[in-house]
Design a protein around this motif. Structure first.
Motif, mmCIF file in Angstrom:
data_model
loop_
_atom_site.group_PDB
_atom_site.id
_atom_site.type_symbol
_atom_site.label_atom_id
_atom_site.label_comp_id
_atom_site.label_asym_id
_atom_site.label_seq_id
_atom_site.Cartn_x
_atom_site.Cartn_y
_atom_site.Cartn_z
ATOM 1 N N ASP A 181 -25.223 -18.525 -11.537
ATOM 2 C CA ASP A 181 -26.742 -18.490 -10.725
ATOM 3 C C ASP A 181 -27.486 -17.063 -10.789
ATOM 4 O OD1 ASP A 181 -26.390 -21.211 -10.488
ATOM 5 O OD2 ASP A 181 -25.856 -20.952 -8.272
ATOM 6 N N ARG A 184 -28.645 -16.437 -14.273
ATOM 7 C CA ARG A 184 -29.985 -17.232 -14.274
ATOM 8 C C ARG A 184 -31.179 -16.803 -13.634
ATOM 9 N NH1 ARG A 184 -28.349 -22.559 -16.305
ATOM 10 N NH2 ARG A 184 -30.321 -23.398 -15.319
ATOM 11 N N HIS A 185 -30.993 -16.329 -12.459
ATOM 12 C CA HIS A 185 -31.966 -15.808 -11.757
ATOM 13 C C HIS A 185 -32.650 -14.590 -12.380
ATOM 14 C CE1 HIS A 185 -34.347 -14.339 -8.439
ATOM 15 N NE2 HIS A 185 -33.909 -13.067 -8.424
ATOM 16 N N ARG A 188 -34.737 -15.726 -15.338
ATOM 17 C CA ARG A 188 -35.748 -16.344 -15.042
ATOM 18 C C ARG A 188 -36.993 -15.043 -14.749
ATOM 19 N NH1 ARG A 188 -34.057 -19.482 -11.551
ATOM 20 N NH2 ARG A 188 -34.027 -21.392 -12.786
ATOM 21 N N VAL A 189 -36.593 -14.315 -13.813
ATOM 22 C CA VAL A 189 -37.375 -13.257 -13.321
ATOM 23 C C VAL A 189 -37.893 -12.465 -14.252
ATOM 24 C CG1 VAL A 189 -37.622 -11.428 -11.638
ATOM 25 C CG2 VAL A 189 -36.402 -13.553 -10.903
ATOM 26 N N ASN A 221 -38.000 -9.358 -6.293
ATOM 27 C CA ASN A 221 -36.847 -10.189 -6.170
ATOM 28 C C ASN A 221 -35.457 -9.504 -6.674
ATOM 29 O OD1 ASN A 221 -37.648 -13.373 -7.149
ATOM 30 N ND2 ASN A 221 -39.212 -11.736 -8.039
#
Length: 322
Positions: A181, A184-185, A188-189, A221
């Motif tokens: 995760d 993936r974060h 994405r960011v 983030n």
């Protein structure tokens, strides 16, 4: 428990060092760092393919190109940029556990030639391959080799095509199999940072607006902007003015004008933003071994905003869209 006993630890167990962090978030990062493998010989390009000026000499850009391009040059960049996006999409579809980055280089090399173009990285500053493949903690400029991608990796593929006398420069980060995760974060960011940077392009505004938008989103983030590598002007030359910082610096005062073409390519790190360079002179990695991601487009400043020159013809993004 000693560092030598780490094979007994599960990813979610407390780290052996006593930090209180999970092993996967602490010293497992260091033990899992990317190891270099064999770099195969440089591949030939057919005689009928137009070459950039550095192809034979191993030189770099002359940096004598006007920042504002003529409509005719922009038309050529638009066509070449879309072709580069198609190649990037094709390479991304080939990403899977067990595939080596050298195999991806072969695919890129052949796809550029099939498109009637030259893979811009090949022999630029003596870079030995046709695409940059940057895995996990590699920030940028990773040299393809025989290392196979592993389930859980992330990999950035940086494609530049030289065709019709101009370069189309784009990249994206792809997930390899089942990815955690946090990664993936990060991916994405990073893609969102590129979107924020593109949205900040406006005629009459300084290029520092781009870095301001990217840095704000990354830090909101809890991620960091790599500062040592920048976006750049592009056209008939691979790298030229202006420099486009991905963090805010008021000294980045070049005013954007209609017709200016440049890349925006934020590199975002999960940990420290500082880098170190491998002794191959190209591969830049994070100093703490934590992961980094990147996305890139070539853009042109328009009369009322911006146009992306490296969108796929179907207008969708290349790369992971999760």
């Amino acid at each position: 428990m000693s560092q030598l006993d780490t094979r007994k630890l599960g990813a979610n167990d407390p780290c052996w060092c006593g930090s209180g962090r999970k092993f996967k978030r602490c010293h497992k990062v260091a033990t899992d760092r990317v190891q270099r493998a064999t770099v195969t010989p440089m591949r030939p390009v057919p005689a009928g393919i137009e070459r950039p000026h550095y192809a034979a000499s191993g030189g770099t850009s002359r940096r004598d190109e006007a920042m504002v391009k003529s409509p005719e040059v922009v038309d050529r960049m638009r066509r070449t940029g879309r072709a580069a996006a198609q190649i990037l999409r094709q390479l991304g579809a080939a990403v899977a556990p067990g595939v080596s980055t050298d195999e991806l280089d072969v695919a890129c090399h052949e796809a550029c030639i099939a498109a009637g173009g030259y893979p811009s990285p090949l022999n630029y500053g003596a870079f030995p391959k046709s695409v940059c493949t940057s895995v996990n903690e590699v920030i940028c400029h990773g040299i393809p080799d025989t290392r196979q991608l592993r389930d859980g990796d992330i990999v950035n593929l940086d494609v530049t095509l030289f065709r019709e006398g101009v370069h189309g420069d784009t990249n994206a980060t792809f997930l390899v199999g089942t990815v955690d995760d946090a990664s993936r974060h990060l991916v994405r960011v990073t893609r969102e940072c590129l979107e924020r940077g593109i949205a900040a392009v406006r005629p009459g505004r300084p290029v520092s607006d781009i870095g301001r938008a990217i840095q704000a989103h990354a830090e909101a983030n809890r991620l960091a902007v790599v500062r040592s590598f920048v976006g750049h002007g592009v056209g008939t030359e691979f790298h030229t003015a202006p420099e486009v910082l991905h963090y805010y610096d008021p000294r980045a005062s070049v005013v954007m004008e209609p017709g200016m073409t440049f890349t925006i390519e934020p590199m975002i790190a999960a940990g420290a933003w500082q880098h170190r360079l491998w002794d191959d002179g190209w591969t830049a990695v994070t100093v703490d071994g934590r992961r980094s991601a990147q996305f890139e487009h070539t853009v042109i400043v328009t009369d009322d905003g911006v146009e992306v020159l490296t969108l796929h013809p179907d207008r969708a993004w290349s790369g992971w869209l999760g």
